[in-house]
Write an enzyme that holds these catalytic residues in place. Sequence first.
Site, short mmCIF file in Angstrom:
data_model
loop_
_atom_site.label_atom_id
_atom_site.label_comp_id
_atom_site.label_asym_id
_atom_site.label_seq_id
_atom_site.Cartn_x
_atom_site.Cartn_y
_atom_site.Cartn_z
N HIS A 1 0.70 30.90 -26.69
CA HIS A 1 0.95 31.20 -27.90
C HIS A 1 0.00 32.38 -28.46
CE1 HIS A 1 3.87 28.24 -28.64
NE2 HIS A 1 2.85 27.19 -28.55
N ASP B 1 7.87 25.80 -21.10
CA ASP B 1 7.22 24.98 -21.83
C ASP B 1 8.33 24.47 -23.07
OD1 ASP B 1 4.40 24.07 -22.95
OD2 ASP B 1 5.33 24.65 -24.77
N HIS C 1 7.71 24.50 -26.14
CA HIS C 1 7.72 25.63 -27.27
C HIS C 1 7.64 27.01 -26.77
CE1 HIS C 1 4.95 21.79 -28.19
NE2 HIS C 1 5.80 22.01 -29.22
N ASP D 1 5.37 19.25 -21.71
CA ASP D 1 5.74 18.64 -23.02
C ASP D 1 7.27 18.60 -23.36
OD1 ASP D 1 5.77 21.54 -23.26
OD2 ASP D 1 4.64 21.59 -24.89
ZN LIG Z 1 4.29 23.53 -25.78
#
Ligand SMILES: [Zn+2]
Length: 334
Positions: A154, A190, A192, A279
Amino acid sequence: MRSFYAPAQATHAPQRELHNGGFTAYAEVPARAAAILAAIGGAEAPRDHGVAPIAAVHDPAYLDFLRDAPALWAAAGRSGDAIPYAFPIVGRRPLALSRIDALLGAHAFDATTPLTPDSWTASYGSAQSALAATHAVLGGERAAFALCRPPGHHAGRDYCGGYCHLNTAAIAAQAARDAGIAKVAILDIDYHHGTGTQDIFWARGDVLYASVHADPATDYPFYWGHADERGEDEGEGATLNRPLPHGTRLDAFRAAQGELLEAIAGFGAGLLVVSFGADTWEGDPISDFALTTANYQVLARDIAGLGLPTVVAMEGGYAVEALGANVASFLSGF
Ligand SMILES: [Zn+2]
């Protein structure tokens, strides 16, 4: 498989994060790394490659900010972790502001990424682990694992967010480019979307960014990762996003990943960086996919089938009790 982890990476331990209307316990805890280390039988300490390969991706003023922010926070009379509360969304003019809150907001896109006096040292170690794994692969290893914690995908050129300060996958990819690999692919699996990685390589044609993730229409980071985001200028078509709905199981995830693996093969990459987050696991406390521990080995085998030298960089995964087994399952696929 050679694995890398610097003990200093455990020192970053914020107390809380702000999201969904209140403070909650910080999910990206040092115990995550301990669980992974226990499951994979430990890791080598990375050699220090210095700050230059980090500065090849990140703005030097941002690196100064990461180092200095906790002291400025304390000097402003604050206690606890440094958290931003105001963000310059109407343009990001290069104003020479000095108040700590202005600096925090200018270098973050959310309030889930507190800075502590140990954040810089921990993230520097995380970046060194990514660099060590990259150099192991450049030196002939088929694949290597960087236990990056804090995670990285991120973080952008001059901002943090989503528990990430330094973009370890981007630092690995850039190091491979600088070592002479003409084209590098990053596969991000991931839960996200990897906002920062996409942003860093958005207008570049030499690094392909390909991601499978939860639909940003329903999930963090909301503003990035939609299917129509494909890069621009030299990077047009070198960003690929495959958002998937809540409840996604292996068949749909594997099919989406398979499309991206085909694109990576067609791109002609000489090295692959995998941003691996666990995740996507069915029991993850902050996510809504339904992969099982055994599924990770299947996904990794498909990736290994590309036959590319591969750096695996750890990203998310917040069910600490299952994290070690999930990572071990994934790495066993190589
Ligand atoms: Zn994540």
